[in-house]
Design an enzyme around this catalytic site. Structure first.
Site, PDB file in Angstrom:
ATOM      1  N   HIS A 252       3.226   6.691  -2.299  1.00 15.99           N
ATOM      2  CA  HIS A 252       3.101   7.899  -1.777  1.00 15.99           C
ATOM      3  C   HIS A 252       1.749   8.312  -1.702  1.00 15.99           C
ATOM      4  O   HIS A 252       1.310   9.537  -1.724  1.00 15.99           O
ATOM      5  CB  HIS A 252       3.835   9.197  -2.471  1.00 15.99           C
ATOM      6  CG  HIS A 252       4.501  10.087  -1.465  1.00 15.99           C
ATOM      7  ND1 HIS A 252       5.782  10.422  -1.192  1.00 15.99           N
ATOM      8  CD2 HIS A 252       3.973  11.154  -0.780  1.00 15.99           C
ATOM      9  CE1 HIS A 252       6.008  11.286  -0.229  1.00 15.99           C
ATOM     10  NE2 HIS A 252       4.939  11.695  -0.179  1.00 15.99           N
TER      11      HIS A 252
ATOM     12  N   ILE B 289      -4.837   1.380   3.328  1.00 14.60           N
ATOM     13  CA  ILE B 289      -5.365   0.402   4.438  1.00 14.60           C
ATOM     14  C   ILE B 289      -6.472   1.391   5.336  1.00 14.60           C
ATOM     15  O   ILE B 289      -6.320   2.241   5.780  1.00 14.60           O
ATOM     16  CB  ILE B 289      -4.105   0.303   5.554  1.00 14.60           C
ATOM     17  CG1 ILE B 289      -3.135  -0.773   4.693  1.00 14.60           C
ATOM     18  CG2 ILE B 289      -4.807  -0.456   6.788  1.00 14.60           C
ATOM     19  CD1 ILE B 289      -3.351  -1.965   4.352  1.00 14.60           C
ATOM     20  N   ARG B 290      -7.494   0.614   5.118  1.00 15.15           N
ATOM     21  CA  ARG B 290      -8.742   1.264   5.877  1.00 15.15           C
ATOM     22  C   ARG B 290      -9.415   0.076   6.908  1.00 15.15           C
ATOM     23  O   ARG B 290     -10.605   0.693   7.391  1.00 15.15           O
ATOM     24  CB  ARG B 290      -9.931   1.580   4.789  1.00 15.15           C
ATOM     25  CG  ARG B 290      -9.277   2.491   3.917  1.00 15.15           C
ATOM     26  CD  ARG B 290      -9.063   3.946   4.688  1.00 15.15           C
ATOM     27  NE  ARG B 290      -8.431   4.966   3.495  1.00 15.15           N
ATOM     28  CZ  ARG B 290      -7.431   5.434   3.167  1.00 15.15           C
ATOM     29  NH1 ARG B 290      -6.327   4.663   3.565  1.00 15.15           N
ATOM     30  NH2 ARG B 290      -6.970   5.846   2.164  1.00 15.15           N
TER      31      ARG B 290
END
Length: 390
Positions: A276, A310-311
């Protein structure tokens, strides 16, 4: 172009400059001391690549299929709750996802109706929490089905551990006159954000997808309160919902291999390895650390996705090499939405697509389907799994 940004980090910086403090803090929040939140991002930096230098593919294929939806790249929109970062909210996100050929997960706590989002992007997957009894949960799913949603996501990774060591941002229950006056100073110092909402209407803090269409929607806190007092679902409940839904079905929030196997056994189409976004139980390891054990537990029987941290496009490639079919992004697209609206979300997807393509080229992989563990340099102590798995 002044509106264009070249990294997700730049979208993050612009979002911070343009959003009121409370709205921004709600986006970056993590539970307790934020150990899981930070590990979600930092763990990717521990993984290395093993690039090649010749016989590199002239063309690279990033397409895939998730929950029967054909996608142009292995990145989907993760469902997030009430969005106060841009007047168009989830509709703008849906349009941007449609432009790049991918799917959107729409939260049942969203601020825009599922009918409007499906119209903007037919590849909509509707997400539900277990709020109320079985029939109420099913009624929300049936409304989404009638609207044209292509799949159902059931989110289970939430234990109401909302305490934060640095303090939680204030979130109003409703925008009455008193609330508007108290938040006015934050809005006045963010004129671009404020002018957008003044033209299109202030943020809607209701949850229209929690009730049948046309009924009075509860406030976010009204829906949240019902959720808090609903007994957690059993695996029997989840199996019942999967059978009643009948179509593509994802369980989001899997971190334990045993739960992955239970999801497979009840017939789930897909599972998402997720904590989350660091907002559930702090000290849970990063999703990427847990991915290998979960993927091994179900093999090819279930589509495995990853959500968290995730970037960059290279992060996506690392997740795929470790066993994920695709990834979901949350904060990254919200920062793009805050920075430049629909165009900003599209910008984020373009950044990720470019990064995936560059990584495939360097690894000499013509397709994401050919990524393997051999493409990575993995520290010996990188992965995490429960003691029972040793």
């Amino acid at each position: 172009m002044a509106e264009w940004f070249e990294t997700v980090a730049e979208a993050h910086r612009r979002a911070r400059r343009r959003l009121p403090r409370s709205v921004y803090l709600a986006l970056v929040a993590g539970s307790e001391r934020g150990s899981t939140l930070n590990d979600n991002i930092e763990a990717f930096g521990e993984l290395g690549f093993a690039p090649r230098v010749a016989d590199l593919p002239a063309e690279r294929d990033m397409s895939t299929t998730v929950m029967d939806q054909e996608l142009s790249l292995p990145v989907l929109v993760s469902p997030t709750g009430v969005q106060a970062v841009h007047p168009e909210g989830e509709v703008a996100v849906a349009r941007a996802a449609a432009e790049v050929g991918t799917a959107i997960g729409l939260s049942s706590f969203a601020s825009r109706a599922v009918e409007d989002v499906v119209e903007a992007n037919p590849k909509t997957l509707f997400q539900v929490y277990w709020v109320g009894d079985r029939e109420k949960v099913l009624a929300r799913a049936e409304r989404a089905r009638a609207a044209g949603a292509k799949g159902l996501i059931v989110t289970l990774d939430w234990c109401f551990a909302t305490g934060r060591d640095w303090g939680s941002p204030p979130i109003p229950e409703k925008l009455d006159l008193r609330t508007k006056l108290s938040f006015a100073p934050q809005g006045l110092v963010r004129p671009r954000w404020l002018s957008g909402f003044l033209r299109h209407g202030m943020p809607d803090l209701t949850t229209p997808n929690m009730v049948p269409r046309g009924e009075q929607a509860p406030t976010f806190f009204g829906a949240y309160g019902e959720w808090m007092f609903t007994p957690p679902p059993t695996w029997e409940d989840i199996a019942w919902l999967r059978e009643r839904w009948g179509g593509p079905f994802m369980i989001k929030g899997i971190t334990h291999p045993d739960d992955a196997r239970r999801a497979r056994d009840i017939g789930a189409t897909a599972i998402s390895v997720s904590n989350h976004g660091g907002n559930n139980l702090d000290s849970t390891p990063a999703s990427i650390r847990l991915l290998p054990a979960v993927a091994d537990a179900v093999g090819d029987d279930v589509e495995v996705l990853l959500d968290g941290g995730i970037r960059r496009g290279s992060d996506v490639v690392k997740a795929l090499a470790l066993g994920a079919r695709a990834v979901l992004i949350g904060r990254a697209y919200l920062w793009g939405l805050a920075a430049e609206g629909q165009a900003g979300v599209r910008n984020v997807f373009d950044i990720l697509r470019s990064g995936i393509d560059s990584s495939l080229l360097a690894l000499a992989r013509p397709s994401i389907d050919e990524l393997t563990l051999e493409d990575l340099i993995i520290p010996r102590d990188f992965a995490r799994h429960p003691v029972s798995e040793h």
